[in-house]
Design an enzyme around this catalytic site. Structure first.
Site, mmCIF file in Angstrom:
data_model
loop_
_atom_site.group_PDB
_atom_site.id
_atom_site.type_symbol
_atom_site.label_atom_id
_atom_site.label_comp_id
_atom_site.label_asym_id
_atom_site.label_seq_id
_atom_site.Cartn_x
_atom_site.Cartn_y
_atom_site.Cartn_z
ATOM 1 N N TYR A 55 0.090 3.660 5.423
ATOM 2 C CA TYR A 55 0.985 3.313 4.427
ATOM 3 C C TYR A 55 1.921 4.477 4.535
ATOM 4 C CZ TYR A 55 -2.532 0.648 2.074
ATOM 5 O OH TYR A 55 -3.677 -0.608 2.270
ATOM 6 N N PRO A 211 -3.534 -8.668 -4.771
ATOM 7 C CA PRO A 211 -4.306 -9.640 -5.749
ATOM 8 C C PRO A 211 -3.193 -10.534 -6.380
ATOM 9 C CG PRO A 211 -3.835 -7.335 -6.434
ATOM 10 C CD PRO A 211 -3.718 -7.447 -5.084
#
Length: 288
Positions: A55, A211
């Site tokens: 990341y 999600p």
């Protein structure tokens, strides 16, 4: 904040986690804003934070998110003794792209670097193999992970983007507590391939990544009538409805929505109090 057990560890964490990725990739916010987001998450009772060595912007920026999270935790005035940070390794970021690297030598090095980025004061709470590399067997890639567990660098191990068979292979090498695969109302593979069922049967925590369906879906959630109508009727956001839908699918699921704004993590935390009936869940299933 409601809590749930992490795998079979006996450790309980918040039922909604925080995904750190948006704070460290392209178009990331100022560091001060990201730290404020993490602090607000902690204020709200969130004790599970998901990150990764990849990341970052590119290879020169590796471990950015881990270092950011460590800085936020060490500057927080409250209690962080119950906070669990789950990181990942095994993806590369050459020129900002994404690529797999399951080389035992690489994983051995990046585990050490993650340990240092997260403060090197205690074992990494959870280290996850980010994605299997077809150039190496699962056993080859996880051998240095088992070494790191034995050496006290890692406490618990998880896997990501794994099939049921690959999870079983991993468990032959080292104990596994979590599985992180893509799952949303539009990406239902974990229901089809048996991973979600396996996690529930075996007591593994399932961490659904993306999600809200990724950037394209994220922007258009309100355009789906079933989700928009449920959000309106319950007086919550469309994001709350999606997170509640995920939680309704299995007790193994612990959503880890990303956030780069305080308002985003405040909204996600509210999803812990949203429940959907069987019929409401089916409405979303039919719509997506």
């Amino acid at each position: 904040m409601e809590t749930k057990q992490l795998g079979n560890t006996g450790i309980f964490v918040s039922a909604i986690g925080l995904g750190g990725m948006p704070m460290s990739i392209a178009n990331r916010p100022a560091e001060s804003q990201s730290i404020a987001v993490i602090h607000r998450a902690l204020d709200l009772g969130i004790t599970f934070i998901d990150t990764a060595d990849s990341y970052c912007l590119d290879e020169s920026d590796k471990h950015h998110n881990e270092k950011l999270i460590h800085k936020a935790l060490t500057s927080y005035n409250g209690d962080i003794s119950q906070v669990v940070v789950a990181t990942k390794g095994g993806l590369m970021r050459p020129n900002g792209s994404w690529g797999r690297n399951g080389s035992p030598e690489h994983l051995r090095q990046t585990i050490r670097e993650s340990y240092e980025a997260l403060g090197s004061e205690k074992p990494i709470d959870v280290w996850q193999y980010h994605a299997p590399d077809p150039n190496y067997t699962i056993a080859q890639s996880l051998a240095p992970v088992k070494e790191a567990v034995d050496a006290g660098l890692i406490r618990f191990v998880g896997v990501s983007n794994f099939s049921v068979e690959q999870i079983k292979q991993a468990r032959d090498v080292v104990d596994i507590v979590s599985v992180q695969n893509q799952y949303s109302p539009w990406e239902r593979q974990p229901e089809i391939d048996g991973v979600l069922k396996y996690c529930q049967q075996e007591g593994l925590t399932f961490l659904p990544w993306s999600p809200f369906g990724g950037s394209r879906r994220h922007a258009n959630l309100a355009d789906i009538p079933a989700i928009a109508q449920l959000a309106k009727s319950k007086g919550v956001s469309v994001y709350n409805i999606v997170l509640a839908w995920l939680r309704s699918q299995s007790p193994a699921i612990l959503p880890i929505p990303g956030a780069s704004k305080i308002s985003s993590i405040e909204d996600s935390a509210r999803a812990a109090d949203v429940t959907l009936s069987h019929e409401e869940v089916q409405q979303i299933n039919r719509a997506t």
